[in-house]
Design a protein around this motif. Structure first.
Motif, short mmCIF file in Angstrom:
data_model
loop_
_atom_site.label_atom_id
_atom_site.label_comp_id
_atom_site.label_asym_id
_atom_site.label_seq_id
_atom_site.Cartn_x
_atom_site.Cartn_y
_atom_site.Cartn_z
N ASN A 160 1.31 -1.52 -0.26
CA ASN A 160 0.08 0.15 0.52
C ASN A 160 1.20 1.56 -0.07
OD1 ASN A 160 -1.56 2.18 -0.11
ND2 ASN A 160 -3.08 1.36 2.24
N GLN A 229 -8.26 -9.65 7.88
CA GLN A 229 -7.92 -8.27 7.62
C GLN A 229 -6.19 -8.86 7.59
OE1 GLN A 229 -8.77 -5.91 6.57
NE2 GLN A 229 -6.63 -5.41 5.93
N ASP A 233 -4.07 -9.93 4.65
CA ASP A 233 -2.80 -8.88 3.99
C ASP A 233 -1.83 -9.87 3.68
OD1 ASP A 233 -3.69 -5.83 3.90
OD2 ASP A 233 -4.00 -6.21 6.05
N SER A 270 -7.64 -15.12 -0.38
CA SER A 270 -6.87 -13.42 -0.80
C SER A 270 -5.55 -13.80 -1.56
CB SER A 270 -6.24 -12.94 0.60
OG SER A 270 -5.51 -12.18 0.03
N CYS B 158 1.78 -7.13 -6.60
CA CYS B 158 -0.14 -6.09 -6.05
C CYS B 158 1.05 -5.05 -5.45
CB CYS B 158 -1.30 -7.05 -4.91
SG CYS B 158 -2.58 -5.68 -4.60
N ASN B 160 -1.59 -2.51 -5.31
CA ASN B 160 -2.69 -1.56 -4.80
C ASN B 160 -4.47 -2.04 -4.25
OD1 ASN B 160 -4.71 0.50 -3.91
ND2 ASN B 160 -4.00 1.26 -5.13
N PRO B 161 -3.92 -2.94 -3.14
CA PRO B 161 -4.86 -3.86 -3.35
C PRO B 161 -6.46 -3.44 -3.13
CG PRO B 161 -4.30 -3.19 -0.92
CD PRO B 161 -3.59 -2.74 -2.16
N LYS B 162 -6.86 -2.05 -3.09
CA LYS B 162 -7.44 -0.97 -3.55
C LYS B 162 -7.83 -1.03 -4.98
CE LYS B 162 -9.39 0.27 1.11
NZ LYS B 162 -8.91 1.03 2.07
N ARG B 171 -5.79 -7.50 -8.77
CA ARG B 171 -6.43 -6.30 -8.75
C ARG B 171 -4.82 -5.54 -8.37
NH1 ARG B 171 -11.25 -3.22 -7.22
NH2 ARG B 171 -13.17 -4.95 -6.15
#
Lengths: 302, 302
Positions: A160, A229, A233, A270, B158, B160-162, B171
């Motif tokens: 992120n 969560q 992740d 995930s 990945c 950006n998981p959003k 994604r």
């Protein structure tokens, strides 16, 4: 030989004979003085205690950025004072015996390959979930060290780019989400939202895993959400590992393995959602079998 | 032998003699019928044209998820009809000569190692930036294929998981940001914000890179911003690659290398910001030297 595994709180050590059988072992709390000098003295004492006057080679696992080739520890999250610490030469000077060392996760991987979960996997990835995330790449039954010696820093995959700052200097690293530090952060955020038992507020870090385990077993929904969560992740990171390396065999170990019944499903879901399908399709996950012994077993092999 | 490199728009081919010297070459547009059967016929024709009646082995690079060992192409972004396509055995049946194949980025990496940017690097990473992102891991002068044969899917890290959904099923994959498709998306978003020359709106995809190059050279600020973002996202992915593999040597190639003067700085800055410091400190980046020839040179080596 003498084998040791240095952690943030404890040093474990054991005597191994020529046949590879383990003899006397020891577990000692690492004192508050964690300077380079102090740790050499401390390891020296434990060595003396275990070797009992005999001249035996020492092999040990170290948390952090370590070069097995040069024996230099460049940095360690548990020992912030260490900078370019010539650990092997210092220990050799003190003990007057040959010393070998490597990153702790690398030795755990070797241990699991020799006697644990990965006995039939010559090539696999090891992921250890503890205070931080450790990683190792085993190719054809040997640790792959990369070009400088630091392969396997799986905790610093950025998941992120807008996430919190990590001690590595980066942002939004996997370790900030899928480790004990990550769990602590998730619990803190969740407490602020009022969704989690306030009991967790006063729990010291060392008991966090255990407390979460008990609450999850009692089907506490707030805690299960936190662990979902965590699994989500972690699954992103594991998908990246397999996409990059093409190694579809993963052993998960470390202290947070005990919580796995509560994040394993979310982790696998995930993973499936984030992997390039064909690449990940046949990926196998196994749980480490040797627990705290893995690092010592691995140390006997280098 | 005959070597070929199959791309989304063109098939390139050449004759290579026993000494490794290149002879006659050819570049043909891949027709609209891209079924498994049609592509075998098409390759057969090109082979016939190049071999001129002689029996020569064929070696070729294929975009997509390919197993060099079994000769099966599981899927290809450029040829969506292909599913578990037994390409090698089909070609061998048709041509009656031995056929070898591998993923195109793997062959580009071998080519750059033999005659290009990585001649003095036995172990390095290859990243090709084109319509998608290709990747390869070279260890001790050999392609590392992973356990099933699909190592190096660097485009599906990945970041950006959003983020938006990717054709891989995931994604926020790196490929959605740091490839030609990613550039197109960035341009579209930027046009909506009114910050970019509307000229870009009507440019066909095949000319996008060239047009951006011209506008960036003219110091167009909107375009430079797009390329800064491109470099930033690419840098995140490269940092992950080095953190995971511990390979601090990277060759960048592919069609978007021509734009590198305008994203190289942002890429390196972002790499530095997202890497575990000590791990990345001595990382070397080089630009591919062989361009479109790299894949053919690599094909001559398998």
């Amino acid at each position: 030989m003498i084998v040791m595994d240095l952690g943030g709180t404890h040093l474990r050590g054991a005597v191994v004979n020529a046949k590879g059988h383990f003899g006397r072992s020891i577990k000692k709390i690492v004192g508050v003085n964690r300077s380079q000098k102090a740790i050499i003295s401390f390891i020296g004492e434990v060595y003396k205690n275990l070797s009992d006057g005999e001249n035996m080679a020492l092999s040990l696992g170290i948390p952090g950025i370590v070069s097995a080739k040069t024996g230099i520890v460049f940095s360690s999250p548990h020992f912030p004072q260490w900078k370019n610490f010539k650990m092997r030469s210092e220990l050799q000077k003190k003990l007057k015996v040959p010393v070998a060392l490597d990153n702790d996760a690398n030795l755990i991987a070797l241990g699991e390959h020799k006697k644990g979960a990965a006995r039939d996997w010559p090539t696999f990835l090891m992921v250890t979930l503890g205070t931080g995330i450790g990683g190792a790449i085993v190719i054809d039954s040997k640790i792959f060290h990369g070009t400088l010696g630091f392969a396997g820093e799986f905790g610093h995959i950025c998941i992120n780019p807008k996430g919190p700052i990590c001690s590595c200097g980066g942002r939004g690293c996997l370790e900030l989400y899928a480790s004990a530090s990550g769990l602590k952060r998730l619990v803190r955020t969740s407490l602020q939202g009022g969704k989690t038992p306030p009991l967790l507020k006063s729990i010291p870090r060392s008991q966090l895993g255990e407390t979460l385990f008990i609450l999850a077993q009692k089907k506490n929904r707030g805690v299960q959400k936190i662990l979902d969560q965590f699994g989500f992740d972690l699954g992103i990171g594991l998908a990246t590992l397999v996409n990059v390396t093409g190694i579809q065999k993963i052993v998960i170990g470390g202290g947070l393995l005990s919580l796995s019944p509560f994040y394993w499903k979310a982790m696998r879901q995930s993973f499936k959602a984030h992997i390039y399908r064909k690449v990940g399709q046949e990926t196998l996950f196994r749980k480490g079998k040797l627990g705290d012994e893995a690092g010592l077993v691995g140390a006997a092999l280098i």
